[in-house]
Design a protein around this motif. Structure first.
Motif, PDB file in Angstrom:
ATOM      1  N   ALA A  19      -4.391   0.800   2.397  1.00 31.78           N
ATOM      2  CA  ALA A  19      -5.209   1.070   1.207  1.00 31.78           C
ATOM      3  C   ALA A  19      -5.777  -0.261   0.748  1.00 31.78           C
ATOM      4  N   ALA A  20      -7.086  -0.314   0.515  1.00 27.05           N
ATOM      5  CA  ALA A  20      -7.722  -1.583   0.136  1.00 27.05           C
ATOM      6  C   ALA A  20      -8.809  -1.336  -0.897  1.00 27.05           C
ATOM      7  N   ALA A  21      -8.997  -2.348  -1.744  1.00 29.41           N
ATOM      8  CA  ALA A  21     -10.042  -2.264  -2.765  1.00 29.41           C
ATOM      9  C   ALA A  21     -10.637  -3.645  -2.968  1.00 29.41           C
ATOM     10  N   CYS A  22     -11.873  -3.675  -3.463  1.00 25.95           N
ATOM     11  CA  CYS A  22     -12.470  -4.956  -3.830  1.00 25.95           C
ATOM     12  C   CYS A  22     -13.351  -4.796  -5.059  1.00 25.95           C
ATOM     13  N   THR A  23     -13.510  -5.904  -5.781  1.00 24.54           N
ATOM     14  CA  THR A  23     -14.359  -5.927  -6.976  1.00 24.54           C
ATOM     15  C   THR A  23     -15.054  -7.294  -7.032  1.00 24.54           C
ATOM     16  N   PHE A  24     -16.076  -7.392  -7.862  1.00 27.77           N
ATOM     17  CA  PHE A  24     -16.674  -8.711  -8.098  1.00 27.77           C
ATOM     18  C   PHE A  24     -15.715  -9.537  -8.939  1.00 27.77           C
ATOM     19  N   GLN A  25     -15.570 -10.804  -8.581  1.00 24.83           N
ATOM     20  CA  GLN A  25     -14.728 -11.690  -9.368  1.00 24.83           C
ATOM     21  C   GLN A  25     -15.399 -11.995 -10.707  1.00 24.83           C
TER      22      GLN A  25
ATOM     23  N   ALA B 281       1.632   0.477  -7.374  1.00 29.06           N
ATOM     24  CA  ALA B 281       1.423   1.713  -6.608  1.00 29.06           C
ATOM     25  C   ALA B 281       2.429   1.837  -5.467  1.00 29.06           C
ATOM     26  N   GLY B 282       3.246   0.805  -5.253  1.00 30.40           N
ATOM     27  CA  GLY B 282       4.271   0.876  -4.215  1.00 30.40           C
ATOM     28  C   GLY B 282       3.753   0.528  -2.831  1.00 30.40           C
ATOM     29  N   LEU B 283       2.599  -0.136  -2.767  1.00 33.95           N
ATOM     30  CA  LEU B 283       2.082  -0.546  -1.459  1.00 33.95           C
ATOM     31  C   LEU B 283       2.846  -1.773  -0.971  1.00 33.95           C
ATOM     32  N   ARG B 284       2.996  -1.881   0.351  1.00 31.96           N
ATOM     33  CA  ARG B 284       3.794  -2.953   0.945  1.00 31.96           C
ATOM     34  C   ARG B 284       2.889  -4.018   1.541  1.00 31.96           C
ATOM     35  N   ASP B 285       3.447  -5.181   1.795  1.00 30.80           N
ATOM     36  CA  ASP B 285       2.715  -6.288   2.439  1.00 30.80           C
ATOM     37  C   ASP B 285       1.361  -6.498   1.766  1.00 30.80           C
ATOM     38  N   VAL B 286       1.362  -6.593   0.457  1.00 28.50           N
ATOM     39  CA  VAL B 286       0.099  -6.738  -0.282  1.00 28.50           C
ATOM     40  C   VAL B 286      -0.497  -8.121  -0.008  1.00 28.50           C
ATOM     41  N   THR B 287      -1.733  -8.150   0.461  1.00 31.77           N
ATOM     42  CA  THR B 287      -2.414  -9.415   0.717  1.00 31.77           C
ATOM     43  C   THR B 287      -3.795  -9.394   0.059  1.00 31.77           C
ATOM     44  N   THR B 288      -4.334 -10.597  -0.151  1.00 30.65           N
ATOM     45  CA  THR B 288      -5.602 -10.704  -0.863  1.00 30.65           C
ATOM     46  C   THR B 288      -6.587 -11.551  -0.072  1.00 30.65           C
TER      47      THR B 288
ATOM     48  N   ILE C 150     -13.443 -10.225  -4.743  1.00 30.27           N
ATOM     49  CA  ILE C 150     -12.011 -10.364  -4.491  1.00 30.27           C
ATOM     50  C   ILE C 150     -11.490  -9.036  -3.948  1.00 30.27           C
ATOM     51  N   ALA C 151     -10.599  -9.137  -2.984  1.00 32.01           N
ATOM     52  CA  ALA C 151     -10.149  -7.932  -2.287  1.00 32.01           C
ATOM     53  C   ALA C 151      -8.629  -7.927  -2.160  1.00 32.01           C
ATOM     54  N   VAL C 152      -8.078  -6.729  -2.159  1.00 31.36           N
ATOM     55  CA  VAL C 152      -6.624  -6.570  -2.002  1.00 31.36           C
ATOM     56  C   VAL C 152      -6.366  -5.450  -0.990  1.00 31.36           C
ATOM     57  N   ARG C 153      -5.348  -5.626  -0.189  1.00 27.57           N
ATOM     58  CA  ARG C 153      -4.956  -4.546   0.726  1.00 27.57           C
ATOM     59  C   ARG C 153      -3.442  -4.458   0.772  1.00 27.57           C
TER      60      ARG C 153
END
Lengths: 70, 252
Positions: free
Chosen positions: B128-134, B176-183, B246-249
């Motif tokens: 699961a991944a999302a991104c927004t403008f910084q 949200a309980g997601l694992r190995d969260v990286t940015t 900026i993005a997170v997964r």
């Protein structure tokens, strides 16, 4: 375009996430568990809880948008 | 504030950033195969790239705006696009390899529910991944508020909107309980033919900045326009503006 069969299989009710019944001839998708009807408009399923109507009610008239409160 | 706009108006304003962003966001997410879901697809910038990579029949997309759904269907024939809320996705658990959401999170009413829904519809091990403008990194909109605040110190600012900073994105994904969260950061540069190419879409009233502008009197609108032009150095040739995304997964 009719609903793509491979994606029909993955569709679920947005409330209970359960199975749906497709009534394309009525342009409707039904959830029997929640007793909700989602309309298909211009081939686009409107899977919004806000716009679903209770199963058993008549479809609202074209001018009846938002006017169907009990 | 609205996003209920014609798709081409949106494309001239924000959607143009998607062309460069979408493939790089998809790379960041590290998705290898379909089926994939695009949550808040807009006119289909990301949906189209997903379809190129995985085949349109492996792509589903949802948006709350009817005009966006119609535009996305036209742009990505064969993809399965429907009107649905990011907070109540119409898919069974574990349906997708990945669920992605591009430039949407800031405007979602219940972001925690959205994050939970992204997690729910992805199979265990998927992404699961999302991104927004910084907050400070989106020159197009940052410069607008800089210009507006010259006349109205209380003008709102997109930088105050939620999920414009990395720690918020990470916290949301962890809740949200997601694992190995990286940015990651994705730095974009958008080219404008002239100042009007940049300015005209603000008058469509899209998003917080456009909504603010169309609510002002004509003299104020003209003054903000002039201040904006001046802040850019009154460009007379084509120019570029940077935008940092900026993005997170995370793994399900």
């Amino acid at each position: 375009m009719a609903l793509a069969p491979e994606l029909k299989e993955i569709l679920a009710c947005p409330r209970c996430k359960g199975d749906l019944e497709f009534r394309e001839e009525l342009r409707e998708i039904r959830c029997h568990a929640c007793r909700l009807v989602f309309r298909i408009e211009d081939d686009i399923p409107v899977m919004l809880l806000d716009e679903a109507r209770p199963l058993g009610d008549r479809p609202p008239g074209r001018s009846g948008e938002g006017g169907g409160a009990p | 504030m609205t996003f209920a706009v014609a798709a081409d108006a949106y494309d001239r304003y924000i959607g143009r950033y998607s062309r460069e962003l979408a493939p790089r966001f998809l790379d960041f997410a590290g998705v290898q195969a379909g089926p994939v879901l695009d949550v808040g697809c807009g006119p289909g910038g990301l949906t189209a790239v997903m379809a190129q990579r995985f085949g349109a029949v492996k792509v589903a997309a949802v948006d709350l705006s009817e005009s966006f759904v119609a535009a996305c269907r036209t742009r990505v024939p064969g993809a399965y696009v429907r009107l649905a809320s990011a907070e109540a996705l119409p898919f069974a658990d574990g349906t997708f390899e990945a669920a992605l959401s591009q430039l949407v999170l800031t405007f979602v009413k219940e972001p925690d529910r959205m994050a939970a829904e992204l997690r729910r519809v992805v199979r265990p091990g998927g992404v699961a991944a999302a991104c927004t403008f910084q907050a400070e990194g989106f020159a197009l909109v940052r410069t607008f508020w800089e210009a507006a605040r010259r006349f109205d110190p209380n003008a709102p600012d997109d930088a105050r909107l939620p999920f414009r900073r990395m720690p918020e994105l990470v916290a949301l994904w962890e809740r949200a309980g997601l694992r190995d969260v990286t940015t990651g950061h994705i730095d974009l540069e958008e080219r404008y033919a002239d100042f009007d190419d940049l300015w005209a879409p603000f008058a469509f009233g899209i998003g917080p900045a456009g909504g603010y502008l169309v609510a002002q009197r004509e003299e104020r609108r003209a003054a903000i326009r002039e201040a904006y032009r001046e802040l850019l150095g009154a460009p007379t040739a084509p120019f570029s503006l940077p935008a940092r995304v900026i993005a997170v997964r995370g793994r399900v």
